[in-house]
Design a protein around this motif. Structure first.
Motif, mmCIF file in Angstrom:
data_model
loop_
_atom_site.group_PDB
_atom_site.id
_atom_site.type_symbol
_atom_site.label_atom_id
_atom_site.label_comp_id
_atom_site.label_asym_id
_atom_site.label_seq_id
_atom_site.Cartn_x
_atom_site.Cartn_y
_atom_site.Cartn_z
ATOM 1 N N ASP A 82 -72.393 77.996 1.653
ATOM 2 C CA ASP A 82 -72.406 79.453 1.794
ATOM 3 C C ASP A 82 -71.107 80.099 1.311
ATOM 4 O OD1 ASP A 82 -74.999 79.410 2.930
ATOM 5 O OD2 ASP A 82 -74.129 78.953 4.892
ATOM 6 N N GLY A 83 -70.577 79.599 0.195
ATOM 7 C CA GLY A 83 -69.378 80.187 -0.385
ATOM 8 C C GLY A 83 -68.069 79.777 0.260
ATOM 9 N N VAL A 84 -68.125 78.874 1.234
ATOM 10 C CA VAL A 84 -66.920 78.398 1.931
ATOM 11 C C VAL A 84 -66.725 76.919 1.605
ATOM 12 C CG1 VAL A 84 -65.793 78.055 4.161
ATOM 13 C CG2 VAL A 84 -67.245 80.066 3.792
ATOM 14 N N ALA A 85 -65.532 76.565 1.099
ATOM 15 C CA ALA A 85 -65.212 75.170 0.806
ATOM 16 C C ALA A 85 -64.616 74.536 2.054
ATOM 17 C CB ALA A 85 -64.225 75.093 -0.353
ATOM 18 N N GLU A 103 -60.032 72.273 6.795
ATOM 19 C CA GLU A 103 -59.648 73.432 5.991
ATOM 20 C C GLU A 103 -60.909 74.103 5.487
ATOM 21 O OE1 GLU A 103 -55.368 72.653 3.856
ATOM 22 O OE2 GLU A 103 -57.176 72.564 2.660
ATOM 23 N N LEU A 104 -60.945 75.414 5.626
ATOM 24 C CA LEU A 104 -62.052 76.209 5.119
ATOM 25 C C LEU A 104 -61.443 77.259 4.209
ATOM 26 C CD1 LEU A 104 -62.730 75.235 8.147
ATOM 27 C CD2 LEU A 104 -64.579 76.860 7.991
ATOM 28 N N SER A 105 -61.888 77.309 2.959
ATOM 29 C CA SER A 105 -61.334 78.236 1.971
ATOM 30 C C SER A 105 -62.456 79.066 1.369
ATOM 31 C CB SER A 105 -60.625 77.471 0.854
ATOM 32 O OG SER A 105 -59.603 76.657 1.371
ATOM 33 N N LEU A 126 -65.996 77.549 14.022
ATOM 34 C CA LEU A 126 -65.273 77.857 12.781
ATOM 35 C C LEU A 126 -66.098 78.781 11.895
ATOM 36 C CD1 LEU A 126 -63.725 74.351 12.049
ATOM 37 C CD2 LEU A 126 -62.605 76.360 13.042
ATOM 38 N N GLU A 127 -67.398 78.547 11.828
ATOM 39 C CA GLU A 127 -68.272 79.433 11.048
ATOM 40 C C GLU A 127 -68.240 80.855 11.605
ATOM 41 O OE1 GLU A 127 -71.879 77.211 11.375
ATOM 42 O OE2 GLU A 127 -71.467 76.027 9.583
#
Length: 134
Positions: A82-85, A103-105, A126-127
């Motif tokens: 969903d666009g999050v690495a 890590e979420l980028s 985190l989401e």
């Protein structure tokens, strides 16, 4: 070494706009640090990890350029959802409240954003943090 900033207003000034803080409740913080990172800023919540199984730290970077890459020994491949690495590393040498690290980028509103979450965070939590940052 990251240089400390004088609070969130200094982070706002570096970005030229308000720093995008999470709009969901976070665990109790013992202290918060605001520092320069690259051309942006990072806010780090050092959490009260006195209860077993609670996470120890959450940091949020925001900047016009991507943050400097972190060396995370043992990190797996980045997985994009969903666009999050997402990236995860075990950090076996860290105390339990600081491992693993995730890590979420992603990008939003013209900014590059990165969450660094240390400790036993639930993915759903985190989401929710990511979704709350506008």
């Amino acid at each position: 070494m990251h240089q400390p900033l004088e609070g969130i207003a200094a982070a706002d000034a570096r970005l030229g706009r308000p720093f995008p803080l999470p709009r969901v409740a976070l665990p109790l913080a013992r202290w918060v640090e605001v520092v320069e990172v690259g051309d942006g800023a990072e806010v780090a919540w050092n959490l009260d990890d006195s209860r077993p199984g609670t996470p120890g730290r959450l940091a949020l970077y925001a900047g016009r350029e991507p943050p400097p890459e972190r060396d995370l020994p043992g990190a797996g491949e980045r997985i994009v959802r969903d666009g999050v690495a997402w990236r995860r590393a075990p950090l076996p040498e860290a105390q339990p409240a600081l491992r693993p690290v995730r890590e979420l980028s992603w990008t939003a509103g013209g900014l590059h954003l990165r969450i660094t979450a240390q400790g036993p965070w639930e993915e759903a939590a985190l989401e929710a943090i990511v979704a709350s940052i506008t």
